[in-house]
Design an enzyme around this catalytic site. Structure first.
Site, PDB file in Angstrom:
ATOM      1  N   ASP A   1       0.815  -1.210   0.000  1.00  0.00           N
ATOM      2  CA  ASP A   1       0.000   0.000   0.000  1.00  0.00           C
ATOM      3  C   ASP A   1       0.848   1.259   0.000  1.00  0.00           C
ATOM      4  O   ASP A   1       2.055   1.218   0.195  1.00  0.00           O
ATOM      5  CB  ASP A   1      -0.902   0.021   1.234  1.00  0.00           C
ATOM      6  CG  ASP A   1      -2.127  -0.860   1.039  1.00  0.00           C
ATOM      7  OD1 ASP A   1      -2.431  -1.208  -0.112  1.00  0.00           O
ATOM      8  OD2 ASP A   1      -2.761  -1.200   2.048  1.00  0.00           O
TER       9      ASP A   1
ATOM     10  N   MET B   1      -7.735   9.321   9.563  1.00  0.00           N
ATOM     11  CA  MET B   1      -8.341   9.841   8.331  1.00  0.00           C
ATOM     12  C   MET B   1      -9.250  11.036   8.622  1.00  0.00           C
ATOM     13  O   MET B   1     -10.314  11.165   8.021  1.00  0.00           O
ATOM     14  CB  MET B   1      -9.120   8.722   7.620  1.00  0.00           C
ATOM     15  CG  MET B   1      -8.208   7.573   7.205  1.00  0.00           C
ATOM     16  SD  MET B   1      -9.069   6.166   6.477  1.00  0.00           S
ATOM     17  CE  MET B   1      -9.505   5.235   7.942  1.00  0.00           C
TER      18      MET B   1
ATOM     19  N   LYS C   1      -3.331   3.337  -3.349  1.00  0.00           N
ATOM     20  CA  LYS C   1      -4.659   3.935  -3.298  1.00  0.00           C
ATOM     21  C   LYS C   1      -4.476   5.435  -3.204  1.00  0.00           C
ATOM     22  O   LYS C   1      -4.853   6.054  -2.235  1.00  0.00           O
ATOM     23  CB  LYS C   1      -5.418   3.392  -2.102  1.00  0.00           C
ATOM     24  CG  LYS C   1      -5.717   1.924  -2.235  1.00  0.00           C
ATOM     25  CD  LYS C   1      -6.470   1.420  -1.055  1.00  0.00           C
ATOM     26  CE  LYS C   1      -6.819  -0.049  -1.234  1.00  0.00           C
ATOM     27  NZ  LYS C   1      -7.384  -0.614  -0.023  1.00  0.00           N
TER      28      LYS C   1
HETATM   29  N1  SAH Z   1      -3.992   0.321   9.157  1.00  0.00           N
HETATM   30  C1  SAH Z   1      -3.437   1.640   9.409  1.00  0.00           C
HETATM   31  C2  SAH Z   1      -4.479   2.730   9.201  1.00  0.00           C
HETATM   32  C3  SAH Z   1      -4.957   2.865   7.765  1.00  0.00           C
HETATM   33  S1  SAH Z   1      -6.045   4.197   7.540  1.00  0.00           S
HETATM   34  C4  SAH Z   1      -2.849   1.678  10.816  1.00  0.00           C
HETATM   35  O1  SAH Z   1      -3.075   0.766  11.610  1.00  0.00           O
HETATM   36  O2  SAH Z   1      -2.112   2.631  11.104  1.00  0.00           O
HETATM   37  C5  SAH Z   1      -4.943   5.493   7.051  1.00  0.00           C
HETATM   38  C6  SAH Z   1      -4.845   6.536   8.143  1.00  0.00           C
HETATM   39  O3  SAH Z   1      -3.926   6.112   9.141  1.00  0.00           O
HETATM   40  C7  SAH Z   1      -4.311   7.867   7.693  1.00  0.00           C
HETATM   41  O4  SAH Z   1      -5.325   8.669   7.106  1.00  0.00           O
HETATM   42  C8  SAH Z   1      -3.834   8.459   9.004  1.00  0.00           C
HETATM   43  O5  SAH Z   1      -4.910   8.930   9.782  1.00  0.00           O
HETATM   44  C9  SAH Z   1      -3.271   7.233   9.685  1.00  0.00           C
HETATM   45  N2  SAH Z   1      -1.824   7.089   9.459  1.00  0.00           N
HETATM   46  C10 SAH Z   1      -1.195   6.049   8.892  1.00  0.00           C
HETATM   47  N3  SAH Z   1       0.146   6.228   8.906  1.00  0.00           N
HETATM   48  C11 SAH Z   1       0.359   7.403   9.513  1.00  0.00           C
HETATM   49  C12 SAH Z   1       1.521   8.157   9.845  1.00  0.00           C
HETATM   50  N4  SAH Z   1       2.749   7.722   9.555  1.00  0.00           N
HETATM   51  N5  SAH Z   1       1.361   9.341  10.486  1.00  0.00           N
HETATM   52  C13 SAH Z   1       0.148   9.806  10.788  1.00  0.00           C
HETATM   53  N6  SAH Z   1      -0.990   9.147  10.489  1.00  0.00           N
HETATM   54  C14 SAH Z   1      -0.890   7.965   9.874  1.00  0.00           C
END
Ligand code: SAH
Length: 265
Positions: free
Chosen positions: A36, A173, A58
């Protein structure tokens, strides 16, 4: 032909050091890696040189695979006897549609395993010096998504109820809907003085934290030009960030989407 296996692997939030030992082992052994957008490209460099690397990027507006296409890709490669790693940002079962992918594998009779990852929901606050619970300030936390408009009365996240029933709220998000989140929480009775932090690109060299209160955060986020990906943390624990902030990003490379695309084969 022997059917291969699929591993749904959490890549962690960005810092490559936050991948699990099991995750690394599977990446190194994989024939195919489907990854991803929020996955650190350095992790792909751990794969065998001949491994097939497929971006399921995506990215808004850009060419992307649909969820059914991704599911099909996993099944097709596994049926050809390959060891497939489905590498997902953070944890595969936290807002990652990992459950749907696992269901597709069950339906196709493809064996699979799930390797949990360090979710940004916990790691972003931690790297900003914010413990999501603390004996003094918070005995509960909830992780919610703001992909739906919070002000809709039929929203799946019940913001009105969460507003005052959970000490720490972690919103994923949510950047695009920040003002609506804030308005909903305030209307539901969360005081305007409640501390809020937004942690942008957490655990990477580009990490930034913007701190304010429900009353000030919208303006502060605008002034700081906050962009996705970011985690929003609401609650008294945010007060600790000033004292406990520890992460400077030393030695970590920043990574961008372009990098990821370049690594697909
Ligand atoms: N499965 C992922 C979440 C996917 S949804 C997890 O467990 O982290 C995607 C959202 O995750 C983004 O919109 C943001 O809100 C958050 N996110 C993922 N990586 C991030 C990062 N390095 N810093 C800040 N927010 C992050």
């Amino acid at each position: 032909m022997r059917v291969g296996r699929v591993a749904l692997v959490g890549a962690g939030p960005g810092d490559p050091g936050l991948l699990t030992v099991r995750g690394l082992e599977l990446i190194r052994a994989a024939d195919v890696i489907v990854y991803d957008r929020l996955v650190n490209p350095e992790l792909l460099d751990e794969a065998r040189p001949d491994a097939l690397r497929i971006s399921a990027a995506k990215r808004p507006g850009a060419h992307r695979l649909s969820q059914p296409q991704i599911n099909e890709l996993l099944v097709i490669h596994a049926r050809q006897g390959r060891e497939v790693v489905r590498l997902k940002g953070g944890d595969p079962f936290v807002f990652g549609r990992g459950g749907e992918e696992a269901e597709a594998l069950v339906a196709a009779g493809v064996p699979f395993e799930v390797v949990p990852g360090v979710s940004s929901a916990i790691a972003a606050p931690a790297y900003a010096g914010i413990p999501v619970t603390d004996r003094r300030y918070a005995s509960s936390f909830a992780v919610v998504t703001a992909t739906e408009e919070p002000e809709r009365s039929d929203a799946r996240v019940r913001w009105e109820r969460l507003a005052t029933s959970v000490d720490t709220l972690v919103v994923l998000m949510g950047v695009a809907r920040l003002s609506s989140i804030v308005a909903t929480l305030e209307r539901a009775g969360r005081p305007a003085a409640t501390p809020v932090a937004i942690v942008v690109r957490a655990t990477t060299a580009a990490q930034r934290t913007v701190v304010g209160t429900l009353g000030t955060i919208v303006e502060a986020a605008e002034a700081a030009a906050v962009e996705s990906p970011a985690v929003i943390v609401v609650g008294e624990v945010v007060r600790l960030s000033e004292k406990l902030s520890w992460f400077a990003g030393d030695g970590l490379a920043d990574f961008a989407d372009a990098d990821l695309e370049a690594r697909s084969t």
